[in-house]
Design a protein around this motif. Sequence first.
Motif, PDB file in Angstrom:
ATOM      1  N   ILE A  40       0.824  -1.202   0.000  1.00 22.07           N
ATOM      2  CA  ILE A  40       0.000   0.000   0.000  1.00 22.07           C
ATOM      3  C   ILE A  40       0.861   1.255   0.000  1.00 22.07           C
ATOM      4  N   GLY A  41       0.511   2.192  -0.886  1.00 19.72           N
ATOM      5  CA  GLY A  41       1.176   3.482  -0.945  1.00 19.72           C
ATOM      6  C   GLY A  41       2.523   3.509  -1.625  1.00 19.72           C
ATOM      7  N   THR A  68      -0.814   6.091  -6.760  1.00 20.76           N
ATOM      8  CA  THR A  68       0.500   5.874  -6.154  1.00 20.76           C
ATOM      9  C   THR A  68       1.573   6.148  -7.196  1.00 20.76           C
ATOM     10  N   ASN A  73      -4.744   9.596  -9.759  1.00 17.46           N
ATOM     11  CA  ASN A  73      -5.831   9.022  -8.978  1.00 17.46           C
ATOM     12  C   ASN A  73      -6.882   8.377  -9.862  1.00 17.46           C
ATOM     13  N   TRP A 107      -0.260  -5.487   0.780  1.00 15.36           N
ATOM     14  CA  TRP A 107      -1.506  -5.133   0.088  1.00 15.36           C
ATOM     15  C   TRP A 107      -1.546  -5.745  -1.314  1.00 15.36           C
ATOM     16  N   THR A 150      -2.292   6.185   7.587  1.00 11.09           N
ATOM     17  CA  THR A 150      -1.949   7.383   6.818  1.00 11.09           C
ATOM     18  C   THR A 150      -0.682   7.109   5.997  1.00 11.09           C
ATOM     19  N   PRO A 151      -0.495   7.886   4.912  1.00 10.07           N
ATOM     20  CA  PRO A 151       0.719   7.721   4.094  1.00 10.07           C
ATOM     21  C   PRO A 151       1.886   8.558   4.592  1.00 10.07           C
ATOM     22  N   ARG A 192      -2.928  11.385  -1.176  1.00  5.56           N
ATOM     23  CA  ARG A 192      -3.740  10.935  -0.052  1.00  5.56           C
ATOM     24  C   ARG A 192      -5.020  10.266  -0.545  1.00  5.56           C
ATOM     25  N   TYR A 195      -4.151   6.769  -1.554  1.00  2.00           N
ATOM     26  CA  TYR A 195      -3.944   5.931  -0.372  1.00  2.00           C
ATOM     27  C   TYR A 195      -5.287   5.549   0.237  1.00  2.00           C
ATOM     28  N   GLN A 198      -6.876   2.781  -1.668  1.00  2.00           N
ATOM     29  CA  GLN A 198      -6.279   1.485  -1.358  1.00  2.00           C
ATOM     30  C   GLN A 198      -6.784   0.953  -0.023  1.00  2.00           C
ATOM     31  N   LEU A 199      -6.895   1.836   0.978  1.00  2.78           N
ATOM     32  CA  LEU A 199      -7.438   1.418   2.267  1.00  2.78           C
ATOM     33  C   LEU A 199      -8.863   0.907   2.131  1.00  2.78           C
TER      34      LEU A 199
END
Length: 278
Positions: A40-41, A68, A73, A107, A150-151, A192, A195, A198-199
């Motif tokens: 992730i990220g 990323t 995005n 991830w 958080t990233p 952000r 990220y 992805q979360l």
Amino acid sequence: MSAPLPADAIEQRLISVLGQQLRVNVRWGSGVPLVLCNGIGAAFEVFDPLVAALDPATTVVRFDVPGTGGSPNSPLPYGFPYLAVVLGELLRKFGMHGQVDVLGLSWGGALAQQFAFQHPRRCRRLVLVSTGTGVLMIPGRPRALLKMLTPARFLDHQYAARIAGELYGGTVRRDPAIVSQLFDRQLMAGSRVGYLHQLLAGSVWTSVFALPLIRQPTLILAGTDDPIIPVANARLMARLLPHATVHLHAGGHVDLITDARALAPAIEAFRTERNERP
């Protein structure tokens, strides 16, 4: 469609796939391509140490998921089933219509599992590293999981070094600065929004019910000092997957990258085993 370049050539470009713009890097070689799905990220440059430790003759595909690295995005949030379709189309755009091996880290392990489930004829072998079964898994340490929300570690590499041992375990406990150096490889930190997407994808996904249907030979690489994904998850996946082999090591969550030369031989040996999918 892009025709393969000569062996040892590196092709990197931004391509459009099903409404997504993805930054892709292909090291052209021979044999069954190896597709790398990142954590992730993280941008694909984070995989540099692993790629350097692998057989230089291997075709290796890396990409930034939406939001990323160098990928813009996504217009909307997405799930792993959709992203697995995007990955399949991405490979076709590079002329890879046959089988590939897929490696997923953290991830990216969820994406790798989903791809193997949705594309059983295209995925020859599966390598799952420091990953689990999604929302229905044995959770990691709460303090580590909170830092994953958080990233910040990708945006502030000194902060990443300060929390590295507690977050990742393994080799970075001895040398936290290695994480800062690792993230310095990223040319772009991502966003952000990316990220968050992805979360969200991970928050509604599980592979518990699909794993018994994944028939591909699978290598599960897990560290016994992983605060994010406890090693018990590797044993759980091995019980659910029909053809799984577990390789435990004394490292942590990102030792595939920070100690790539030690772990790459296990991946190479698995990929070159003579026994094919049952």
